[in-house]
Each structure stands twice: as C-alpha cells, then as structure tokens.
Design an enzyme around this catalytic site. Structure first.
Site, PDB file in Angstrom:
ATOM      1  NE  ARG A 145      11.725   5.809 -11.900  1.00 22.32           N
ATOM      2  CZ  ARG A 145      11.794   6.876 -10.954  1.00 22.32           C
ATOM      3  NH1 ARG A 145      12.448   6.613  -9.981  1.00 22.32           N
ATOM      4  NH2 ARG A 145      11.160   8.132 -11.039  1.00 22.32           N
ATOM      5  CB  SER A 187       9.311   6.191 -18.213  1.00 31.45           C
ATOM      6  OG  SER A 187       8.870   7.236 -17.791  1.00 31.45           O
ATOM      7  CD  GLU A 257      11.243   3.745 -15.416  1.00 28.88           C
ATOM      8  OE1 GLU A 257      11.829   4.661 -15.757  1.00 28.88           O
ATOM      9  OE2 GLU A 257      10.280   4.000 -14.718  1.00 28.88           O
TER      10      GLU A 257
HETATM   11  C1  LIG Z   1       0.652   5.896 -16.654  1.00 26.99           C
HETATM   12  C2  LIG Z   1       1.920   5.323 -16.013  1.00 26.99           C
HETATM   13  C3  LIG Z   1       2.579   6.238 -15.157  1.00 26.99           C
HETATM   14  C4  LIG Z   1       3.755   5.782 -14.497  1.00 26.99           C
HETATM   15  N1  LIG Z   1       4.507   6.643 -13.992  1.00 26.99           N
HETATM   16  C5  LIG Z   1       5.579   6.231 -13.199  1.00 26.99           C
HETATM   17  C6  LIG Z   1       6.311   7.221 -12.580  1.00 26.99           C
HETATM   18  O1  LIG Z   1       6.077   8.431 -12.394  1.00 26.99           O
HETATM   19  N2  LIG Z   1       7.256   6.760 -11.759  1.00 26.99           N
HETATM   20  C7  LIG Z   1       7.682   5.272 -11.733  1.00 26.99           C
HETATM   21  O2  LIG Z   1       8.891   5.247 -11.100  1.00 26.99           O
HETATM   22  N3  LIG Z   1       7.000   4.344 -12.531  1.00 26.99           N
HETATM   23  C8  LIG Z   1       6.000   4.926 -13.276  1.00 26.99           C
HETATM   24  N4  LIG Z   1       5.355   4.047 -13.887  1.00 26.99           N
HETATM   25  C9  LIG Z   1       5.510   2.590 -13.746  1.00 26.99           C
HETATM   26  C10 LIG Z   1       4.929   1.713 -12.803  1.00 26.99           C
HETATM   27  O3  LIG Z   1       3.868   2.382 -12.157  1.00 26.99           O
HETATM   28  C11 LIG Z   1       5.987   1.525 -11.631  1.00 26.99           C
HETATM   29  O4  LIG Z   1       6.944   0.863 -12.144  1.00 26.99           O
HETATM   30  C12 LIG Z   1       5.213   0.580 -10.648  1.00 26.99           C
HETATM   31  O5  LIG Z   1       6.166   0.575  -9.464  1.00 26.99           O
HETATM   32  C13 LIG Z   1       5.010  -0.814 -11.064  1.00 26.99           C
HETATM   33  O6  LIG Z   1       4.252  -1.406  -9.860  1.00 26.99           O
HETATM   34  P1  LIG Z   1       3.381  -2.790 -10.269  1.00 26.99           P
HETATM   35  O7  LIG Z   1       2.805  -3.423  -8.967  1.00 26.99           O
HETATM   36  O8  LIG Z   1       2.599  -2.389 -11.603  1.00 26.99           O
HETATM   37  O9  LIG Z   1       4.529  -3.741 -10.796  1.00 26.99           O
HETATM   38  P2  LIG Z   1       4.749  -4.745 -11.870  1.00 26.99           P
HETATM   39  O10 LIG Z   1       4.953  -3.869 -13.280  1.00 26.99           O
HETATM   40  O11 LIG Z   1       4.037  -5.889 -12.021  1.00 26.99           O
HETATM   41  O12 LIG Z   1       6.375  -5.294 -11.659  1.00 26.99           O
HETATM   42  C14 LIG Z   1       7.544  -4.201 -11.610  1.00 26.99           C
HETATM   43  C15 LIG Z   1       8.712  -5.111 -11.280  1.00 26.99           C
HETATM   44  O13 LIG Z   1       8.522  -5.408  -9.846  1.00 26.99           O
HETATM   45  C16 LIG Z   1       8.816  -6.426  -9.531  1.00 26.99           C
HETATM   46  N5  LIG Z   1       7.732  -6.918  -8.271  1.00 26.99           N
HETATM   47  C17 LIG Z   1       6.292  -6.880  -8.195  1.00 26.99           C
HETATM   48  N6  LIG Z   1       5.985  -7.175  -6.904  1.00 26.99           N
HETATM   49  C18 LIG Z   1       6.987  -7.604  -6.164  1.00 26.99           C
HETATM   50  C19 LIG Z   1       7.110  -7.983  -4.935  1.00 26.99           C
HETATM   51  N7  LIG Z   1       6.376  -8.147  -4.234  1.00 26.99           N
HETATM   52  N8  LIG Z   1       8.356  -8.338  -4.596  1.00 26.99           N
HETATM   53  C20 LIG Z   1       9.741  -8.369  -5.325  1.00 26.99           C
HETATM   54  N9  LIG Z   1       9.565  -7.936  -6.728  1.00 26.99           N
HETATM   55  C21 LIG Z   1       8.203  -7.361  -7.032  1.00 26.99           C
HETATM   56  C22 LIG Z   1       8.378  -7.602 -10.778  1.00 26.99           C
HETATM   57  O14 LIG Z   1       9.105  -8.713 -10.609  1.00 26.99           O
HETATM   58  C23 LIG Z   1       8.984  -6.497 -11.888  1.00 26.99           C
HETATM   59  O15 LIG Z   1      10.234  -6.607 -11.913  1.00 26.99           O
HETATM   60  C24 LIG Z   1       3.910   4.149 -14.599  1.00 26.99           C
HETATM   61  C25 LIG Z   1       3.345   3.402 -15.264  1.00 26.99           C
HETATM   62  C26 LIG Z   1       2.207   3.952 -16.007  1.00 26.99           C
HETATM   63  C27 LIG Z   1       1.393   3.010 -16.682  1.00 26.99           C
END
Ligand SMILES: Cc1cc2nc3c(=O)[nH]c(=O)nc-3n(C[C@H](O)[C@H](O)[C@H](O)COP(=O)(O)OP(=O)(O)OC[C@H]3O[C@@H](n4cnc5c(N)ncnc54)[C@H](O)[C@@H]3O)c2cc1C
Length: 261
Positions: A145, A187, A257
């Site tokens: 992560r 998480s 996280e």
């Molecule tokens: C119900 C639920 C279940 C989940 N289960 C999991 C799981 O099993 N495993 C897991 O790992 N995560 C899980 N997550 C967390 C989430 O899904 C992940 O962290 C996912 O990768 C976030 O993607 P996002 O596009 O929403 O990023 P955001 O939440 O918008 O951003 C996350 C980070 O990524 C950075 N970022 C975004 N886009 C870019 C880019 N183009 N370049 C550089 N940096 C960037 C942002 O600055 C920030 O630091 C879960 C979330 C929810 C709500």
C-alpha cells in the site's frame, strides 16, 4: 480524439466513497504536463478531504483508454478498475482478477499499490508513464500500500499473461463478504507487520465505537464508516483515538491507509 484541459466542480460529499468534504473546483487534465501546483486525485475511494484542501486535479477522458500491443497492455490512468476488469475478462488476460470490487481508477490504484492479500497491482506492471516519460517498475520504490510516486502517473503498461480465471474472480468476490456496505474509504489503517489493524481496533475496544455519524464498523473494525452526516472532524477524532490507544496498548505506531487532505 483529443481533449483540452478544463475545470469542474467536485462535491466530495457526493464524489468520495466516504461521502465527506467540500465542493471545490478541480482542474481536469487532458494533456501531459507539469501540474506541480495541483494535487492529483482519482475517484476518491481512499480519501478524507478537509474543508481546507489543496487545489485538486483529476485526469480527463484523454487518459481513459486500453490498448493492447503484443504482450503489453497500455492503460490510461483515468480508466476505472471496473472497466479494466471487464477488458481482461473479455480478452482472457490473467492476474488482474483481484480488481473485483476494488474501486478506483488506475492512477489511484498504482499510487496506492492497491491489492488484496498477496495480489498487488505492482506485481503485474512493466512500466509507468509520467511527465518525464516511461519509468521501469524496478526504478520505483514500492511496498505494501505504498509507493514513492510523487508525480502524476498518466499511463501504466502491464505485462500480458493469458488466462483469465473465473475461479479466482469468485474467490476475490467472496473475500469481500465481510466488508461493510456503508460509505467508507476502504481500510482506514494499513495492517501492521504480521497482524491485522482490524484486530487491534477491536482489542482496544473501538469496534462499533461512534463519534457523531462516524464509527469503526461493527462488521469490520478497520472500516471507518459514515452513517450519513459524518464529518471530517469526527473521522479525524476516531483516527487519532485509535492511534493513541494502539500506541498505548501495544506500543505500535499504526499508519493510516486513508489519504488525508
Ligand atoms: C469499499 C472499498 C473497498 C476497498 N478495498 C480495497 C482493497 O481491497 N485493497 C486496496 O488496496 N484498496 C481498497 N480500497 C481503497 C481504494 O479502492 C484504493 O486505494 C484505490 O486504489 C483508490 O483509487 P482512487 O482512484 O479512488 O484514488 P484516490 O482515493 O482518489 O487517491 C488515492 C491516492 O492516489 C493518488 N493518485 C490518484 N490518481 C493518481 C495519478 N494519476 N497519479 C499519481 N497519483 C494519483 C492520490 O493523490 C492519492 O494519494 C477500498 C475502498 C473502498 C471504498
């Protein structure tokens, strides 16, 4: 088709998975460039946004694509996990089955090195594209992560292996059975080495503990859930309380996280 940069209003109370935060103007990036004044975000599935956030940017439609060339898959970072999963299923590509119900776009997935158990997105990457060109995976520091990526990622190149597994897909979906259905950002804390954050939260008595409309879920203690009108302040209170009690009880510095802006 090419698109120009633009702006749009993002209301985090609607846009973010935890349903907290202000409505702000964000830059929509459609051209690769230097946007160091902006904080890039994806689909806000891992974010907790305060009322005084930085200037945000999101990737626009120019970065929503999937192209296959030889044994490589080129995917734009605005592509959602759901779209990518559908593509690999249709094209019989292995290894990305763990994206089932893992919400986000590819930029967010890569920055967070998102995954489930031992499956992590970085395992299957060849290289990533930033404003400075392609960077090989080996040249990026990443771990559970976590990545040392402090720049916008525009594209990810995956190594293609044949053989999408419906059995794995079923297994990954099943692993989600104990996941709360309420609004959350996934998480809340990273698992400490050799342990589970949810277990620590339960042991310090915070499972189900509430502040306003926010609580550590009764279903899975490491999910900080919003029952409707949860606020940033209540979320921060609970996060700090868990960190304080876990430090006192187990002498562990537990790490968020969730990304807080
Ligand atoms: C119900 C639920 C279940 C989940 N289960 C999991 C799981 O099993 N495993 C897991 O790992 N995560 C899980 N997550 C967390 C989430 O899904 C992940 O962290 C996912 O990768 C976030 O993607 P996002 O596009 O929403 O990023 P955001 O939440 O918008 O951003 C996350 C980070 O990524 C950075 N970022 C975004 N886009 C870019 C880019 N183009 N370049 C550089 N940096 C960037 C942002 O600055 C920030 O630091 C879960 C979330 C929810 C709500």
């Amino acid at each position: 088709m090419s698109f120009e940069n633009a702006t749009k209003i993002i209301d985090f109370k609607k846009y973010s998975s935890i349903k907290i935060g202000p409505a702000v103007e964000a830059l929509v990036i459609n051209e690769i460039g230097d946007y160091s004044d902006y904080q890039i975000i994806g689909r806000a599935n891992n974010l907790l946004v305060s009322n005084t956030p930085p200037k945000f940017a999101v990737l626009g439609e120019s970065f929503d694509y999937i192209k296959q060339e030889g044994d490589k898959l080129y995917v734009g970072c605005a592509t959602t996990s759901g779209k990518l999963l559908t593509y690999v299923r249709k094209n019989d590509i292995a290894n990305l089955e763990f994206l089932a119900k893992l919400p986000g776009n590819l930029g967010g997935l890569v920055k967070m090195n998102a995954g489930l158990k031992s499956w992590e997105i970085f395992n299957y990457i060849d290289k990533i594209k930033t404003k400075d060109g392609y960077i090989k995976k080996e040249d990026v520091a990443y771990s559970y992560r976590h990545t040392e990526l402090n720049t916008i990622v525009y594209e990810v190149v995956f190594n293609i292996e044949k053989g999408f597994s419906k059995d794995k897909l079923k297994e990954f979906n099943k692993m989600r059975d104990n996941q709360p259905q309420m609004a959350s950002a996934g998480s809340c804390f990273k698992n400490p080495k050799g342990d589970f954050a949810g277990r620590s939260i339960q042991e310090i008595g915070l499972k189900g503990f509430k502040k306003g409309d926010m609580s550590f879920s009764e279903v899975h203690a490491n999910f900080l859930v919003n029952e409707g009108n949860g606020t940033y302040e209540d979320a921060i209170y609970l996060i700090n309380e868990a960190k304080r009690r876990i430090k006192k009880e187990f002498d562990i510095e537990i790490e968020e996280e969730i990304v807080i802006f």
